[in-house]
Design a protein around this motif. Sequence first.
Motif, PDB file in Angstrom:
ATOM      1  N   PRO A   1      17.499 -11.390  13.571  1.00 36.43           N
ATOM      2  CA  PRO A   1      18.288 -12.512  14.098  1.00 36.43           C
ATOM      3  C   PRO A   1      17.778 -12.935  15.477  1.00 36.43           C
ATOM      4  O   PRO A   1      17.193 -12.117  16.210  1.00 36.43           O
ATOM      5  N   LYS A   2      17.978 -14.184  15.802  1.00 38.20           N
ATOM      6  CA  LYS A   2      17.518 -14.672  17.115  1.00 38.20           C
ATOM      7  C   LYS A   2      18.055 -13.826  18.256  1.00 38.20           C
ATOM      8  O   LYS A   2      17.391 -13.659  19.285  1.00 38.20           O
ATOM      9  N   GLU A   3      19.246 -13.278  18.078  1.00 38.19           N
ATOM     10  CA  GLU A   3      19.902 -12.513  19.135  1.00 38.19           C
ATOM     11  C   GLU A   3      19.206 -11.188  19.430  1.00 38.19           C
ATOM     12  O   GLU A   3      19.517 -10.538  20.430  1.00 38.19           O
ATOM     13  N   LEU A   4      18.255 -10.790  18.572  1.00 40.74           N
ATOM     14  CA  LEU A   4      17.554  -9.521  18.789  1.00 40.74           C
ATOM     15  C   LEU A   4      16.040  -9.699  18.884  1.00 40.74           C
ATOM     16  O   LEU A   4      15.287  -8.730  18.748  1.00 40.74           O
ATOM     17  N   ILE A   5      15.593 -10.918  19.162  1.00 38.93           N
ATOM     18  CA  ILE A   5      14.160 -11.188  19.239  1.00 38.93           C
ATOM     19  C   ILE A   5      13.714 -11.366  20.692  1.00 38.93           C
ATOM     20  O   ILE A   5      14.353 -12.076  21.475  1.00 38.93           O
ATOM     21  N   LEU A   6      12.615 -10.706  21.032  1.00 41.94           N
ATOM     22  CA  LEU A   6      11.874 -10.972  22.256  1.00 41.94           C
ATOM     23  C   LEU A   6      10.451 -11.349  21.857  1.00 41.94           C
ATOM     24  O   LEU A   6      10.017 -11.106  20.724  1.00 41.94           O
ATOM     25  N   VAL A   7       9.728 -11.950  22.789  1.00 41.11           N
ATOM     26  CA  VAL A   7       8.328 -12.302  22.554  1.00 41.11           C
ATOM     27  C   VAL A   7       7.520 -11.777  23.729  1.00 41.11           C
ATOM     28  O   VAL A   7       7.964 -11.819  24.873  1.00 41.11           O
ATOM     29  N   GLU A   8       6.351 -11.271  23.439  1.00 40.78           N
ATOM     30  CA  GLU A   8       5.509 -10.681  24.481  1.00 40.78           C
ATOM     31  C   GLU A   8       4.050 -11.009  24.223  1.00 40.78           C
ATOM     32  O   GLU A   8       3.676 -11.452  23.132  1.00 40.78           O
ATOM     33  N   THR A   9       3.221 -10.726  25.236  1.00 40.82           N
ATOM     34  CA  THR A   9       1.780 -10.882  25.053  1.00 40.82           C
ATOM     35  C   THR A   9       1.055  -9.544  24.950  1.00 40.82           C
ATOM     36  O   THR A   9       0.036  -9.444  24.280  1.00 40.82           O
ATOM     37  N   ASP A  10       1.546  -8.506  25.639  1.00 44.97           N
ATOM     38  CA  ASP A  10       0.806  -7.247  25.793  1.00 44.97           C
ATOM     39  C   ASP A  10      -0.543  -7.519  26.440  1.00 44.97           C
ATOM     40  O   ASP A  10      -1.499  -6.745  26.268  1.00 44.97           O
ATOM     41  N   ALA A  11      -0.655  -8.609  27.190  1.00 50.80           N
ATOM     42  CA  ALA A  11      -1.908  -8.972  27.841  1.00 50.80           C
ATOM     43  C   ALA A  11      -2.407  -7.813  28.711  1.00 50.80           C
ATOM     44  O   ALA A  11      -1.611  -7.157  29.376  1.00 50.80           O
ATOM     45  N   PRO A  12      -3.735  -7.581  28.656  1.00 48.88           N
ATOM     46  CA  PRO A  12      -4.792  -8.407  28.060  1.00 48.88           C
ATOM     47  C   PRO A  12      -5.091  -8.112  26.584  1.00 48.88           C
ATOM     48  O   PRO A  12      -6.136  -8.522  26.079  1.00 48.88           O
TER      49      PRO A  12
ATOM     50  N   LEU B   1      14.340 -21.346  20.049  1.00 45.52           N
ATOM     51  CA  LEU B   1      13.896 -19.958  20.124  1.00 45.52           C
ATOM     52  C   LEU B   1      13.616 -19.553  21.571  1.00 45.52           C
ATOM     53  O   LEU B   1      13.916 -18.420  21.965  1.00 45.52           O
ATOM     54  N   CYS B   2      13.056 -20.459  22.356  1.00 37.07           N
ATOM     55  CA  CYS B   2      12.842 -20.172  23.783  1.00 37.07           C
ATOM     56  C   CYS B   2      14.158 -19.812  24.470  1.00 37.07           C
ATOM     57  O   CYS B   2      14.226 -18.849  25.247  1.00 37.07           O
ATOM     58  N   GLU B   3      15.188 -20.580  24.206  1.00 37.69           N
ATOM     59  CA  GLU B   3      16.498 -20.296  24.807  1.00 37.69           C
ATOM     60  C   GLU B   3      16.997 -18.920  24.392  1.00 37.69           C
ATOM     61  O   GLU B   3      17.532 -18.160  25.215  1.00 37.69           O
ATOM     62  N   ALA B   4      16.836 -18.585  23.121  1.00 45.52           N
ATOM     63  CA  ALA B   4      17.277 -17.272  22.646  1.00 45.52           C
ATOM     64  C   ALA B   4      16.482 -16.159  23.313  1.00 45.52           C
ATOM     65  O   ALA B   4      17.051 -15.143  23.750  1.00 45.52           O
ATOM     66  N   VAL B   5      15.166 -16.328  23.413  1.00 44.54           N
ATOM     67  CA  VAL B   5      14.315 -15.310  24.032  1.00 44.54           C
ATOM     68  C   VAL B   5      14.689 -15.130  25.503  1.00 44.54           C
ATOM     69  O   VAL B   5      14.738 -13.999  26.012  1.00 44.54           O
ATOM     70  N   ASN B   6      14.960 -16.229  26.186  1.00 42.93           N
ATOM     71  CA  ASN B   6      15.385 -16.123  27.589  1.00 42.93           C
ATOM     72  C   ASN B   6      16.706 -15.390  27.722  1.00 42.93           C
ATOM     73  O   ASN B   6      16.871 -14.499  28.561  1.00 42.93           O
ATOM     74  N   THR B   7      17.659 -15.756  26.903  1.00 43.67           N
ATOM     75  CA  THR B   7      18.970 -15.099  26.943  1.00 43.67           C
ATOM     76  C   THR B   7      18.832 -13.611  26.645  1.00 43.67           C
ATOM     77  O   THR B   7      19.436 -12.768  27.328  1.00 43.67           O
ATOM     78  N   ASN B   8      18.021 -13.280  25.648  1.00 39.98           N
ATOM     79  CA  ASN B   8      17.817 -11.882  25.298  1.00 39.98           C
ATOM     80  C   ASN B   8      17.111 -11.116  26.415  1.00 39.98           C
ATOM     81  O   ASN B   8      17.469  -9.978  26.733  1.00 39.98           O
ATOM     82  N   GLY B   9      16.088 -11.740  26.989  1.00 42.92           N
ATOM     83  CA  GLY B   9      15.366 -11.089  28.069  1.00 42.92           C
ATOM     84  C   GLY B   9      16.256 -10.811  29.273  1.00 42.92           C
ATOM     85  O   GLY B   9      16.186  -9.741  29.882  1.00 42.92           O
ATOM     86  N   GLU B  10      17.105 -11.762  29.577  1.00 44.80           N
ATOM     87  CA  GLU B  10      18.042 -11.567  30.688  1.00 44.80           C
ATOM     88  C   GLU B  10      19.007 -10.426  30.403  1.00 44.80           C
ATOM     89  O   GLU B  10      19.313  -9.614  31.290  1.00 44.80           O
ATOM     90  N   ALA B  11      19.471 -10.352  29.157  1.00 44.59           N
ATOM     91  CA  ALA B  11      20.398  -9.277  28.790  1.00 44.59           C
ATOM     92  C   ALA B  11      19.712  -7.922  28.795  1.00 44.59           C
ATOM     93  O   ALA B  11      20.262  -6.933  29.311  1.00 44.59           O
ATOM     94  N   VAL B  12      18.519  -7.850  28.227  1.00 40.61           N
ATOM     95  CA  VAL B  12      17.817  -6.572  28.130  1.00 40.61           C
ATOM     96  C   VAL B  12      17.441  -6.038  29.507  1.00 40.61           C
ATOM     97  O   VAL B  12      17.637  -4.852  29.800  1.00 40.61           O
ATOM     98  N   PHE B  13      16.912  -6.913  30.343  1.00 44.38           N
ATOM     99  CA  PHE B  13      16.384  -6.474  31.629  1.00 44.38           C
ATOM    100  C   PHE B  13      17.342  -6.702  32.797  1.00 44.38           C
ATOM    101  O   PHE B  13      16.968  -6.491  33.945  1.00 44.38           O
ATOM    102  N   GLY B  14      18.561  -7.121  32.498  1.00 46.45           N
ATOM    103  CA  GLY B  14      19.564  -7.252  33.533  1.00 46.45           C
ATOM    104  C   GLY B  14      19.223  -8.285  34.577  1.00 46.45           C
ATOM    105  O   GLY B  14      19.353  -8.062  35.782  1.00 46.45           O
ATOM    106  N   ILE B  15      18.828  -9.469  34.107  1.00 48.19           N
ATOM    107  CA  ILE B  15      18.354 -10.531  35.005  1.00 48.19           C
ATOM    108  C   ILE B  15      19.252 -11.739  34.858  1.00 48.19           C
ATOM    109  O   ILE B  15      19.604 -12.140  33.750  1.00 48.19           O
ATOM    110  N   SER B  16      19.626 -12.336  35.961  1.00 47.94           N
ATOM    111  CA  SER B  16      20.417 -13.560  35.947  1.00 47.94           C
ATOM    112  C   SER B  16      19.523 -14.743  36.269  1.00 47.94           C
ATOM    113  O   SER B  16      18.496 -14.596  36.932  1.00 47.94           O
ATOM    114  N   ARG B  17      19.933 -15.906  35.812  1.00 48.29           N
ATOM    115  CA  ARG B  17      19.121 -17.114  36.046  1.00 48.29           C
ATOM    116  C   ARG B  17      19.244 -17.564  37.484  1.00 48.29           C
ATOM    117  O   ARG B  17      20.251 -17.369  38.123  1.00 48.29           O
TER     118      ARG B  17
END
Length: 296
Positions: free
Chosen positions: A234-245, A280-296
């Motif tokens: 579900p969108k509520e459990l998706i993050l996106v990453e690069t693992d760069a490089p 999807l960008c909005e969902a990823v941002n919301t999830n990232g903020e929740a996971v990493f404890g970050i506010s906008r």
Amino acid sequence: MTLILPGTLGCVSKLPVAPEPLSTPVFDSHCHLDIMVGNRQASSGDPVAQAAQAASASVESILADSRAAGVTRLVTIGYDLPSSVWGARVAADHGDVYAGVAIHPNEAHAATPEVLAEIEALACEPDVRAIGETGLDYYRDWASKDDQHASFRAHIEIAKRTGKALVIHDRDAHDDVFRVLAAEGAPDRVVFHSYSGDAEMAKKCVEAGYFMSFSGPVTYKNAAYLREAARVAPKELILVETDAPYLPPVPHRGKPNAPSLMPLTLRCLAEVKDVPADELCEAVNTNGEAVFGISR
């Protein structure tokens, strides 16, 4: 973090050109800035990192390119004590960079009580938002399974004591990762970095409330199982990453990855899930903020 074997990369002296930028800013949940800028000198057996370092990028130039592509926040991830210390310092100096600290399972033999105490001290710093990457890697035998399990369990406890997200490296070890999490009791926030399971494993993650962070391989022709997993997630459990490089998306396989290439992975995921990229960008941002404890 995934190493690519020698012989898979040609001579590259600059990072790939970024794709069309995203119109809604997005979050890169996992990259290795220290390797990209040469803080950790690449060995002769690490051609991807060598190529990234040949581009002579700086943290500032990488962040500028990322912002231009619509990737406005990122987490630089530790895999040993020096990279964890470096990441914490860089996160403290850059407002949109956060850090994860840990000993990688391939380095689990180095997870002594003294080193783990230093990791836990770093985890208490305000810009350190994750314990990771930790977990199990049965693909390589650089560390024994006993050492890996002991290190993984110790990192789980650090995540729980510090209230930070647990970022898991899981390579060819799915069942044992779930068993350790169940036995130890998972932290409140768990992320499967560079998700590599199939749809059935995705269902288990959904049931447990674990986040799945998709990376470049979801764009690969031979990775239909990842796209099936993404459909389940579900969108509520998706993050996106690069693992760069590492792990660049199509059409940049064989080249060093960068946070600025994340739009390619995100757009592929949006197509797989049949949702607009902005949604999807909005969902990823919301999830990232929740996971990493970050506010906008």
